[in-house]
Each structure stands twice: as C-alpha cells, then as structure tokens.
Design a protein around this motif. Structure first.
Motif, PDB file in Angstrom:
ATOM      1  N   LEU A   1      54.811  42.056  39.825  1.00 12.71           N
ATOM      2  CA  LEU A   1      54.908  40.746  40.470  1.00 12.71           C
ATOM      3  C   LEU A   1      53.886  40.614  41.590  1.00 12.71           C
ATOM      4  CD1 LEU A   1      56.352  38.031  40.870  1.00 12.71           C
ATOM      5  CD2 LEU A   1      57.997  39.226  42.355  1.00 12.71           C
ATOM      6  N   GLN A   2      53.714  41.692  42.337  1.00 14.90           N
ATOM      7  CA  GLN A   2      52.740  41.666  43.423  1.00 14.90           C
ATOM      8  C   GLN A   2      51.323  41.501  42.877  1.00 14.90           C
ATOM      9  OE1 GLN A   2      53.614  41.548  46.557  1.00 14.90           O
ATOM     10  NE2 GLN A   2      51.476  41.350  47.222  1.00 14.90           N
ATOM     11  N   GLU A   3      51.034  42.128  41.737  1.00 10.28           N
ATOM     12  CA  GLU A   3      49.716  41.975  41.120  1.00 10.28           C
ATOM     13  C   GLU A   3      49.494  40.536  40.650  1.00 10.28           C
ATOM     14  OE1 GLU A   3      49.453  44.819  38.023  1.00 10.28           O
ATOM     15  OE2 GLU A   3      49.344  46.568  39.364  1.00 10.28           O
ATOM     16  N   VAL A   4      50.537  39.920  40.091  1.00 11.69           N
ATOM     17  CA  VAL A   4      50.419  38.524  39.665  1.00 11.69           C
ATOM     18  C   VAL A   4      50.158  37.622  40.870  1.00 11.69           C
ATOM     19  CG1 VAL A   4      51.653  36.579  38.634  1.00 11.69           C
ATOM     20  CG2 VAL A   4      51.818  38.845  37.600  1.00 11.69           C
TER      21      VAL A   4
ATOM     22  N   GLN B   1      48.763  38.483  43.630  1.00  9.77           N
ATOM     23  CA  GLN B   1      47.403  38.744  44.091  1.00  9.77           C
ATOM     24  C   GLN B   1      46.391  38.024  43.201  1.00  9.77           C
ATOM     25  OE1 GLN B   1      46.572  40.492  46.896  1.00  9.77           O
ATOM     26  NE2 GLN B   1      44.486  39.733  46.483  1.00  9.77           N
ATOM     27  N   GLY B   2      46.651  37.994  41.883  1.00  7.16           N
ATOM     28  CA  GLY B   2      45.769  37.277  40.965  1.00  7.16           C
ATOM     29  C   GLY B   2      45.753  35.780  41.249  1.00  7.16           C
ATOM     30  N   ILE B   3      46.925  35.227  41.543  1.00  7.91           N
ATOM     31  CA  ILE B   3      46.995  33.802  41.881  1.00  7.91           C
ATOM     32  C   ILE B   3      46.218  33.524  43.158  1.00  7.91           C
ATOM     33  CG2 ILE B   3      48.562  31.949  42.570  1.00  7.91           C
ATOM     34  CD1 ILE B   3      50.666  33.195  40.731  1.00  7.91           C
ATOM     35  N   ALA B   4      46.360  34.413  44.134  1.00  8.32           N
ATOM     36  CA  ALA B   4      45.633  34.224  45.398  1.00  8.32           C
ATOM     37  C   ALA B   4      44.123  34.290  45.171  1.00  8.32           C
ATOM     38  CB  ALA B   4      46.069  35.281  46.406  1.00  8.32           C
ATOM     39  N   ASP B   5      43.673  35.211  44.315  1.00  7.05           N
ATOM     40  CA  ASP B   5      42.239  35.318  44.033  1.00  7.05           C
ATOM     41  C   ASP B   5      41.731  34.058  43.332  1.00  7.05           C
ATOM     42  OD1 ASP B   5      42.287  37.826  45.154  1.00  7.05           O
ATOM     43  OD2 ASP B   5      42.466  38.887  43.240  1.00  7.05           O
ATOM     44  N   LEU B   6      42.507  33.559  42.364  1.00  8.46           N
ATOM     45  CA  LEU B   6      42.097  32.329  41.671  1.00  8.46           C
ATOM     46  C   LEU B   6      42.037  31.144  42.629  1.00  8.46           C
ATOM     47  CD1 LEU B   6      44.067  32.564  38.297  1.00  8.46           C
ATOM     48  CD2 LEU B   6      41.600  32.718  38.620  1.00  8.46           C
ATOM     49  N   THR B   7      43.023  31.077  43.500  1.00 11.70           N
ATOM     50  CA  THR B   7      43.037  29.978  44.468  1.00 11.70           C
ATOM     51  C   THR B   7      41.820  30.048  45.377  1.00 11.70           C
ATOM     52  OG1 THR B   7      45.453  29.987  44.418  1.00 11.70           O
ATOM     53  CG2 THR B   7      44.402  28.874  46.279  1.00 11.70           C
ATOM     54  N   THR B   8      41.485  31.265  45.796  1.00 10.71           N
ATOM     55  CA  THR B   8      40.301  31.424  46.656  1.00 10.71           C
ATOM     56  C   THR B   8      39.033  31.001  45.921  1.00 10.71           C
ATOM     57  OG1 THR B   8      41.368  33.277  47.799  1.00 10.71           O
ATOM     58  CG2 THR B   8      38.982  33.087  48.006  1.00 10.71           C
ATOM     59  N   GLN B   9      38.899  31.422  44.667  1.00 10.02           N
ATOM     60  CA  GLN B   9      37.726  31.056  43.885  1.00 10.02           C
ATOM     61  C   GLN B   9      37.659  29.545  43.672  1.00 10.02           C
ATOM     62  OE1 GLN B   9      35.347  33.080  43.075  1.00 10.02           O
ATOM     63  NE2 GLN B   9      34.154  31.594  41.887  1.00 10.02           N
TER      64      GLN B   9
END
Length: 281
Positions: free
Chosen positions: A40-43, A45-53
């Motif tokens: 869940l934490q990895e997911v 983190q992935g959402i946060a990275d996509l949002t940043t991009q």
C-alpha cells in the motif's frame, strides 16, 4: 523420476515439514499484514510520483501558453509595423508552442488516467488491508485460545513434552529409590550374616570351623572343671552344715542353701559363656 529429482523432492518435503512445525500462525499473519501495508505504501508513493510529474507538465504547459500569448502580441505588433516577416516568425513560434501544448495535454491526460487507476487500486487495497487486519486479529485470538487449551489439556493428560519430561524424571527417581532401598536391604542382610566380618578376616571357612570347634571344646572343658569344683565345695558344705542348721529348720534349710548355690553357679556360667563368645568375635 531420476535419482536427482527424487532426492530434490525428498529434500523439499523434509524442509516443508520442518517449516510447518516451526511456523507460528500469529507471526505469519503479522508478516502478511506488514507485507500488504508495504505494498500500500508503494502504491501511495507511485501516486505521489505521478502527481508530481503531472504538476511539472502542467507548469510547463502554462509557460508555453504564456509564450503563445506573447507570440500573438509580437505578430500583431509586427503587422502594425508592416513587418510581415517578423509577424510570420512570431506565428511560427506560436504554432510550435501550441503543438507542444497539445503533446503536454495528452501526457497530462494519460498521467491523470494512470493516477485515477492507482487511486482506485489504493482504495481497494486499503479496504482489503483493513479487512485482513480484522481477520488477522480474530485468527490470532482463536489460535492463542486453541494453543492455551491444548497446553492445559496436555498438562492434565500428561502427554505434553514438558509433562513427559516430568513423568520420566519421576520414573527415574522411583527406579533410583528402589535401587537404593534394595541395596540398603542387601547391606543389612550381609551385616546380619557376618559377611563383612569375614571379609575383614584373613581366615578361610575351614579356619573358622576349626576355631569354632576349639572354642567349644575349651568352653566344655572349663565348664566341667567348674562343675567339679562346685560339686566338691557343695559336698564339704553339706558335711559341716548339719551342725549349724537350726533344729526347727529341718530339711527346708538344706533346700534353700542348694537353691542359692545353683543360682550362683548358673549366673557365673552365663558370665563365662558371654566372655568366651565376646573373645571369639
């Protein structure tokens, strides 16, 4: 199945059996729960990275839009100055920027779609984690209760490992106690039979039998001597005693004297026999 395959299968079976015995369901459930939380934490983190991009692309898009507006102003001013060449260049740059904006909008839309999918998966995974947590705690409680019940049952029935060890300890103690009791009784019997005295003596059985015979003969000889001496003294006392005895006593006085003399003889005889017995020991 070849030898190597069979060997590998047997080894895997043994390892699996050992792992099953060593596995603690509570620890396994806790570990699985932590693994799901890590996912869940990895997911997230992935959402946060996509949002940043996506934010970066949106910022880049706004800058291009500002350039487009700037190129519009440049083209208008160039036309006012009758500089069609400059106006053309400004419009070309505007067109290039607009094409870049379209590409960015496509990328931003794709990132947004991916982000929405990840958010849905994150929500689903989070719900599953919460559900698993509830089941985990329930299973742990059931396992701990069953484990405690099993320990109590094993303790009451005496089939548990610890109780089996206690039972074996009691059996060993009983065997040891019985052995010591038997040894004590055997020592008492040997003591009563004089085996210990014989063990301390250098004489063999024949010597002991001969010594016993010599002792018996010596006692018998001394006994005859005492009886002869006592018989002689008794005769002398009978001869001189008639004059000293009172006429009223009559035959009763002689009987009393003989009784006293016999008791003394018997007492002395027993004393001598005791001394002989002590000396023989």
């Amino acid at each position: 199945m070849g030898i190597l395959s069979r060997t590998s299968y047997v080894i895997r079976s043994k390892i699996n059996s050992i792992l099953n015995r060593a596995e603690d369901p509570s620890e396994t459930l806790d570990y699985s729960y932590e693994q799901m939380r890590d996912e869940l934490q990895e997911v997230k983190q992935g959402i946060a990275d996509l949002t940043t991009q996506k934010k970066r692309l949106e910022i880049q898009k706004r800058r291009l839009e500002e350039n487009v507006e700037k190129h519009n102003e440049q083209a208008r001013e160039a036309v006012e100055q009758d500089r069609d060449d400059l106006a053309r260049k400004a419009l070309e740059k505007k067109k290039s920027k607009m094409n870049q904006i379209e590409d960015l909008e496509t990328q931003i839309a794709e990132l947004q779609n991916t982000q929405d999918q990840l958010v849905d998966k994150k929500d689903e995974l989070q719900g599953r984690i919460e559900e698993f947590k509830t089941k985990k705690e329930t299973m742990k409680a059931r396992y701990e209760a069953a484990e405690a019940s099993t320990r109590v049952s094993e303790a009451m029935s005496g089939v548990g490992d610890e109780m089996a060890d206690v039972g074996r300890a009691i059996e060993r103690a009983e065997d040891r106690t019985e052995e010591m009791e038997a040894r004590s009784q055997a020592m008492d019997e040997l003591q009563d039979t004089g085996a210990f005295d014989d063990a301390l003596s250098d004489d063999d059985e024949i010597d002991r039998e001969l010594q016993s015979g010599r002792t018996d003969r010596e006692v018998d000889a001394e006994l005859e001597t005492l009886r002869a001496e006592l018989g002689k003294e008794s005769a002398e006392s009978d001869d001189g005693g008639d004059a000293a005895v009172d006429a009223d006593a009559g035959g009763d006085g002689e009987a009393v004297a003989e009784d006293v003399t016999d008791e003394e003889v018997e007492a002395e005889l027993e004393e001598l026999q005791q001394e002989e017995s002590d000396s023989s020991k």
